[in-house]
Motif scaffolding. Structure first.
Motif: not given
Length: 157
Positions: A44-51, A67-70, A29-41
């Motif tokens: 909203a459950a908008k992300a893909t890790i398939g690729e 891919n974490i959309p804007e 299990e790893a944490g992610l270093q994210l920016t504020g807008t990435e957390v907000k995205s």
């Protein structure tokens, strides 16, 4: 029977293809270093890790091609959707993952992106070995030979 999902954990993205293509040996299990807008995205459950894939870069581990959309409401302070994101791991875990990748030729596969009970974004990683894919050529050769053999026997008689 599949295990029941934990109601305290909110899963954002899952890599089902990773579980299909790889034999999973160990999970982290790893944490992610994210920016504020990435957390907000992500909220909203908008992300893909398939690729996406994880790998060492110097003394650290990064998640690439996730891919974490804007976040549309914060257009001026937005992030790049597919930027490399630093994984928050202990030095011992980084050493273990790096050694397994370099020494044993294993692959680090992201399996699940979720928020834990405390509301922190986490990534489930797996040390995995690629499965041997079924070779269709042998079955195709056998099928073609049986068809030809049946045709030959039919034409002789």
């Amino acid at each position: 029977m599949a295990a029941k999902p934990d109601p305290k954990i909110k899963v954002i993205a899952e890599n089902r293809r990773g579980r299909f293509d790889y034999e999973i040996l160990d999970t982290f299990e790893a944490g992610l270093q994210l920016t504020g807008t990435e957390v907000k995205s992500l909220r909203a459950a908008k992300a893909t890790i398939g690729e996406s894939y994880a790998g060492p870069s110097g003394e650290e581990f990064f998640l690439f091609n996730c891919n974490i959309p804007e976040y549309l409401q914060a257009n001026r302070f937005n992030h790049e959707p597919k930027r490399p994101r630093r994984l928050l791991l202990h030095k011992r875990e980084i050493a273990k993952l790096t050694g397994a990748v370099q020494r044993d030729g294993l692959t680090v596969v992201p399996l699940k992106l979720y928020f834990n009970e405390q509301g922190r974004a986490k990534l489930q990683l797996a040390l995995a070995r690629g499965k041997k894919l079924h070779d269709k050529r042998d079955t195709e050769k056998k099928r073609d030979w049986q068809r030809d053999q049946a045709r030959i026997m039919r034409d002789r008689g």
